[in-house]
Design an enzyme around this catalytic site. Structure first.
Site, PDB file in Angstrom:
ATOM      1  CG  ASP A   1      -8.349  -4.026   4.775  1.00 17.60           C
ATOM      2  OD1 ASP A   1      -8.340  -5.228   4.477  1.00 17.60           O
ATOM      3  OD2 ASP A   1      -8.343  -3.619   5.950  1.00 17.60           O
TER       4      ASP A   1
ATOM      5  CG  ASP B   1      -3.639  -1.719   0.461  1.00 18.80           C
ATOM      6  OD1 ASP B   1      -3.265  -1.797   1.648  1.00 18.80           O
ATOM      7  OD2 ASP B   1      -4.769  -1.322   0.120  1.00 18.80           O
TER       8      ASP B   1
ATOM      9  CG  ASP C   1      -7.330   1.475  -1.273  1.00 17.55           C
ATOM     10  OD1 ASP C   1      -6.411   0.874  -0.673  1.00 17.55           O
ATOM     11  OD2 ASP C   1      -8.392   1.793  -0.716  1.00 17.55           O
TER      12      ASP C   1
END
Length: 266
Positions: free
Chosen positions: A14, A12, A198
């Site tokens: 961001d 991932d 996250d």
């Protein structure tokens, strides 16, 4: 000596590989360089568009790798993956929702480029690339939790899934990051996968990988304990963002015996 497994890393962006505030990946550069030296692919796996991902791949030196875009709805850089846009259909079905639900969701397609820049912190040029969508629609939800449940239910009746990502609620026709990871790892002939993320929209990918890594992000609610975490199938970093990413990847490479000079062709 037996070579280590053929590894592929799915990450991932961001809040994970990119710092939440600055969008910098500088703190992950040592681990990225170590992966590159061993020929281990890093597959950027994000809600970002193809136009955004390609620029990041150029900057990170990952242009020879495939990437997963728009939360798994699309794959770039992999032969045989047709780019059949579903964005217009998604927007049409969204606009057919009752006003008491539709009015609480402001998607990128409802915003001006300047508004997208304001909400994301991106430059106007980067915000325009973020609006160049083919498969999914991120946006801001302003209603209550109860109304959100009704919104999700109404979308589900039309085959649309709403997932919270790093910053936005993103709508798509349901292919997940995990689905796309299976396609890409098979194409790469990877025998071991590592996934880092996250946010809630990363959970399926974290659970589907051989090793999942939840990267700390103090800017969002902590993910709940996940299935497989107690057994070490999923681990968590202490440091946030690219600092945690760097620490986790280096530890994993050490554990897999990627010594100096080992390559990814085992």
């Amino acid at each position: 000596m037996q070579n280590p497994p053929k590894l592929a890393v799915f990450s991932d962006l961001d809040g994970t590989l990119l710092d939440h505030d600055t969008y910098s990946w500088a703190d992950a550069q040592p681990a990225l360089a170590r992966l590159a030296a061993r020929g281990i692919p890093v597959v950027l796996t994000s809600s970002k568009t193809a136009a955004e991902i390609v620029l990041l791949q150029e900057e990170m030196g990952l242009m020879d790798q495939p990437a997963i875009v728009e939360n798994g709805s699309g794959i770039v850089g992999l032969p045989g993956q047709a780019d059949n846009s579903t964005y217009s259909q998604l927007r049409m079905q969204l606009d057919e929702l009752p006003d008491h639900l539709r009015s609480h969701f402001i998607g990128f397609g409802d915003m001006t480029t300047q508004e997208v820049a304001l909400h994301t912190g991106l430059s106007p040029d980067a915000a325009k690339r973020a609006q160049d969508r083919a498969f999914s629609e991120p946006g801001i939800w302003s209603g209550s939790d109860d109304t959100l449940a009704d919104f999700r239910s109404a979308l589900a009746d039309q085959g649309i899934v709403a997932q919270h990502g790093g910053r936005f609620l993103t709508l798509s026709f349901g292919r997940t990051k995990a689905d796309a990871m299976h396609v890409v790892s098979s194409a790469l002939a990877a025998t071991r996968t590592v996934a880092l993320g996250d946010a809630p929209n990363d959970i399926t990918m974290l659970q589907a990988a051989d090793q999942g890594v939840i990267v700390a992000n103090p800017h969002r609610p902590v993910l709940p304990p996940l299935e497989g975490e107690a057994e070490g199938h999923i681990i968590r970093t202490r440091k946030p963002g690219p600092k945690g990413w760097n620490e986790a990847i280096n530890a994993l490479l050490d554990g897999l015996d990627y010594s100096e000079g080992a390559n990814n062709h085992g």
